[in-house]
Scaffold this motif. Structure first.
Motif, PDB file in Angstrom:
ATOM      1  N   THR A 310       0.838  -1.204   0.000  1.00 49.00           N
ATOM      2  CA  THR A 310       0.000   0.000   0.000  1.00 49.00           C
ATOM      3  C   THR A 310       0.866   1.244   0.000  1.00 49.00           C
ATOM      4  O   THR A 310       2.002   1.234   0.472  1.00 49.00           O
ATOM      5  CB  THR A 310      -0.918   0.036   1.242  1.00 49.00           C
ATOM      6  OG1 THR A 310      -0.100   0.013   2.425  1.00 49.00           O
ATOM      7  CG2 THR A 310      -1.859  -1.159   1.250  1.00 49.00           C
ATOM      8  N   ALA A 311       0.308   2.329  -0.529  1.00 51.45           N
ATOM      9  CA  ALA A 311       0.987   3.613  -0.515  1.00 51.45           C
ATOM     10  C   ALA A 311       0.856   4.243   0.869  1.00 51.45           C
ATOM     11  O   ALA A 311      -0.024   3.893   1.651  1.00 51.45           O
ATOM     12  CB  ALA A 311       0.392   4.532  -1.572  1.00 51.45           C
ATOM     13  N   VAL A 312       1.739   5.191   1.176  1.00 54.35           N
ATOM     14  CA  VAL A 312       1.698   5.914   2.447  1.00 54.35           C
ATOM     15  C   VAL A 312       1.180   7.317   2.179  1.00 54.35           C
ATOM     16  O   VAL A 312       1.726   8.040   1.334  1.00 54.35           O
ATOM     17  CB  VAL A 312       3.097   5.962   3.096  1.00 54.35           C
ATOM     18  CG1 VAL A 312       3.072   6.837   4.342  1.00 54.35           C
ATOM     19  CG2 VAL A 312       3.581   4.562   3.433  1.00 54.35           C
ATOM     20  N   ASP A 313       0.113   7.688   2.886  1.00 52.71           N
ATOM     21  CA  ASP A 313      -0.488   9.015   2.727  1.00 52.71           C
ATOM     22  C   ASP A 313      -0.842   9.313   1.278  1.00 52.71           C
ATOM     23  O   ASP A 313      -0.759  10.465   0.820  1.00 52.71           O
ATOM     24  CB  ASP A 313       0.447  10.107   3.271  1.00 52.71           C
ATOM     25  CG  ASP A 313       0.682   9.981   4.765  1.00 52.71           C
ATOM     26  OD1 ASP A 313      -0.152   9.344   5.435  1.00 52.71           O
ATOM     27  OD2 ASP A 313       1.693  10.509   5.253  1.00 52.71           O
ATOM     28  N   GLY A 314      -1.217   8.274   0.532  1.00 54.30           N
ATOM     29  CA  GLY A 314      -1.630   8.467  -0.851  1.00 54.30           C
ATOM     30  C   GLY A 314      -0.501   8.752  -1.815  1.00 54.30           C
ATOM     31  O   GLY A 314      -0.741   9.122  -2.968  1.00 54.30           O
ATOM     32  N   ILE A 315       0.747   8.574  -1.365  1.00 51.71           N
ATOM     33  CA  ILE A 315       1.918   8.878  -2.204  1.00 51.71           C
ATOM     34  C   ILE A 315       2.568   7.562  -2.624  1.00 51.71           C
ATOM     35  O   ILE A 315       2.682   6.623  -1.827  1.00 51.71           O
ATOM     36  CB  ILE A 315       2.928   9.744  -1.433  1.00 51.71           C
ATOM     37  CG1 ILE A 315       2.266  11.054  -0.976  1.00 51.71           C
ATOM     38  CG2 ILE A 315       4.158  10.054  -2.284  1.00 51.71           C
ATOM     39  CD1 ILE A 315       3.141  11.874  -0.044  1.00 51.71           C
ATOM     40  N   GLU A 316       2.998   7.487  -3.871  1.00 47.01           N
ATOM     41  CA  GLU A 316       3.726   6.307  -4.342  1.00 47.01           C
ATOM     42  C   GLU A 316       4.872   6.003  -3.377  1.00 47.01           C
ATOM     43  O   GLU A 316       5.682   6.881  -3.052  1.00 47.01           O
ATOM     44  CB  GLU A 316       4.290   6.561  -5.742  1.00 47.01           C
ATOM     45  CG  GLU A 316       5.128   5.410  -6.290  1.00 47.01           C
ATOM     46  CD  GLU A 316       5.833   5.756  -7.591  1.00 47.01           C
ATOM     47  OE1 GLU A 316       6.633   4.925  -8.054  1.00 47.01           O
ATOM     48  OE2 GLU A 316       5.582   6.853  -8.130  1.00 47.01           O
ATOM     49  N   THR A 317       4.946   4.770  -2.908  1.00 48.07           N
ATOM     50  CA  THR A 317       5.885   4.417  -1.845  1.00 48.07           C
ATOM     51  C   THR A 317       6.750   3.232  -2.239  1.00 48.07           C
ATOM     52  O   THR A 317       6.269   2.254  -2.802  1.00 48.07           O
ATOM     53  CB  THR A 317       5.127   4.091  -0.545  1.00 48.07           C
ATOM     54  OG1 THR A 317       4.301   5.198  -0.183  1.00 48.07           O
ATOM     55  CG2 THR A 317       6.101   3.793   0.590  1.00 48.07           C
ATOM     56  N   ILE A 318       8.047   3.341  -1.927  1.00 50.55           N
ATOM     57  CA  ILE A 318       9.006   2.266  -2.124  1.00 50.55           C
ATOM     58  C   ILE A 318       9.515   1.845  -0.756  1.00 50.55           C
ATOM     59  O   ILE A 318       9.888   2.692   0.066  1.00 50.55           O
ATOM     60  CB  ILE A 318      10.180   2.713  -3.012  1.00 50.55           C
ATOM     61  CG1 ILE A 318       9.677   3.123  -4.397  1.00 50.55           C
ATOM     62  CG2 ILE A 318      11.216   1.602  -3.146  1.00 50.55           C
ATOM     63  CD1 ILE A 318      10.747   3.678  -5.277  1.00 50.55           C
ATOM     64  N   GLY A 319       9.520   0.542  -0.482  1.00 48.02           N
ATOM     65  CA  GLY A 319       9.932   0.048   0.815  1.00 48.02           C
ATOM     66  C   GLY A 319      11.342  -0.517   0.825  1.00 48.02           C
ATOM     67  O   GLY A 319      11.778  -1.150  -0.136  1.00 48.02           O
ATOM     68  N   PHE A 320      12.047  -0.275   1.928  1.00 49.37           N
ATOM     69  CA  PHE A 320      13.378  -0.836   2.142  1.00 49.37           C
ATOM     70  C   PHE A 320      13.468  -1.342   3.579  1.00 49.37           C
ATOM     71  O   PHE A 320      12.688  -0.948   4.456  1.00 49.37           O
ATOM     72  CB  PHE A 320      14.475   0.217   1.937  1.00 49.37           C
ATOM     73  CG  PHE A 320      14.628   0.689   0.523  1.00 49.37           C
ATOM     74  CD1 PHE A 320      15.353  -0.045  -0.406  1.00 49.37           C
ATOM     75  CD2 PHE A 320      14.040   1.874   0.123  1.00 49.37           C
ATOM     76  CE1 PHE A 320      15.501   0.390  -1.699  1.00 49.37           C
ATOM     77  CE2 PHE A 320      14.184   2.320  -1.189  1.00 49.37           C
ATOM     78  CZ  PHE A 320      14.908   1.570  -2.103  1.00 49.37           C
TER      79      PHE A 320
END
Length: 324
Positions: A310-320
């Motif tokens: 899922t995105a965070v706060d509606g912003i495209e998100t990449i996880g590390f």
């Protein structure tokens, strides 16, 4: 030698030869900064090379081993050259470069040998020469009692990689290189395998001399890293990409991640976005695309991709995930 320095041979210390030397030296620096050997033929780079003197920060002459010539050492303004390349839409490999640990096995007509950090050997000199040319950082194992208890020449020459990768952990490298060099008829052959994260790539090359064979595989490595870790141009402002990092348990962890992201080639700007119980968040503007962040992390020793659903706060998100 830093990324912005180069040495070129000049016939004299007169001004015309010095101006030409500046252009030749900048061409070497541009190859190192871009990760692409053929970039100097691009018309946009040709124009940049014509302006080489304006980017010179320091220069001096050194004695050359050949009579009648000199070595011209030049240092350029790296940030200015990078910006010129980016403004022209050309690739740039900046920020942190992974240090690669080298397990180098050499077989010649007299002996078979595993090269350590303390060894002075022609094969090692050839590797390091091309590495400097391409801006690649190399480490060599100590081959102390701990290494000797884990690794043998047979592991390197025979392609038994598990002991090598296990022994590499103590050095914390950004990647591992296994290099085998040996005669092949009247020529020389070199094989190189790169291990980074869960990925592995390999190349081979040959040449009339040991140095030629090593240069062939090292340039293939440099080309590969250039394709994977450079970014071209600046992505238009679209609100940025969110980077979510798990495993951040202390202020030291947080500062380590922040510094690492800020130094990545793909990041043009970074702003902390908050800290949650299980992760730290950063809003970044990127050069290229978010995929460039993931590619850079694969050959680093700080972050590894940790996919989010899922995105965070509606912003495209990449996880590390932060490595220990």
């Amino acid at each position: 030698m830093s990324l912005g320095e180069a040495e070129v041979r000049v016939a004299s210390r007169d001004r015309p030869e010095r101006m030409e030397g500046f252009s030749q030296a900048l061409a070497e620096v541009v190859v190192r900064l871009s990760g692409h050997r053929d970039i100097v033929s691009d018309p946009r780079v040709v124009s940049l090379l014509e302006q080489a003197p304006r980017h010179v920060q320091q220069y001096r002459y050194l004695d050359a081993p050949d009579e009648g010539t000199s070595l011209l050492w030049v240092r350029f303004d790296v940030r200015a050259v990078e910006q010129q390349l980016l403004d022209a839409g050309l690739p740039v490999w900046s920020g942190e470069r992974p240090a690669l640990l080298v397990w180098l096995g050499v077989q010649d007509r007299q002996e078979r040998r595993l090269i350590s950090a303390g060894d002075d050997h022609d094969a090692r000199a050839s590797l390091e020469s091309v590495a400097r040319e391409r801006g690649i950082t190399l480490l060599f194992p100590l081959m102390d009692l701990e290494d000797q208890g884990r690794v043998s020449l047979v592991d390197v020459m025979g392609g038994f990689h598990e002991p090598l990768l296990e022994a590499s952990r103590r050095y914390g490298p950004g990647g591992v290189l296994v290099v085998r060099v040996q005669p092949s008829g009247s020529r020389w052959q070199a094989r190189l395998q790169l291990f980074g994260g869960d990925e592995s790539e390999q190349w081979q090359g040959d040449g009339e001399t040991q140095a030629d064979a090593i240069a062939a595989v090292m340039h293939q490595l440099g080309d590969y890293l250039g394709r994977r870790l450079t970014v071209a141009g600046i992505q238009p402002d679209r609100g940025g990409i969110m980077v979510s990092v798990t495993g951040v348990e202390s202020l030291g962890d947080y500062l380590r991640v922040q510094s690492y992201l800020a130094d990545m080639a793909a990041v043009s700007r970074l702003r902390p976005h908050g800290v949650k119980p299980d992760r730290a968040l950063f809003l970044v503007q990127v050069r290229g695309s978010g995929r460039d962040l993931e590619r850079a992390a694969l050959l680093g020793s700080t972050l590894v991709p940790d996919p989010l659903t899922t995105a965070v706060d509606g912003i495209e998100t990449i996880g590390f995930r932060l490595l220990r």
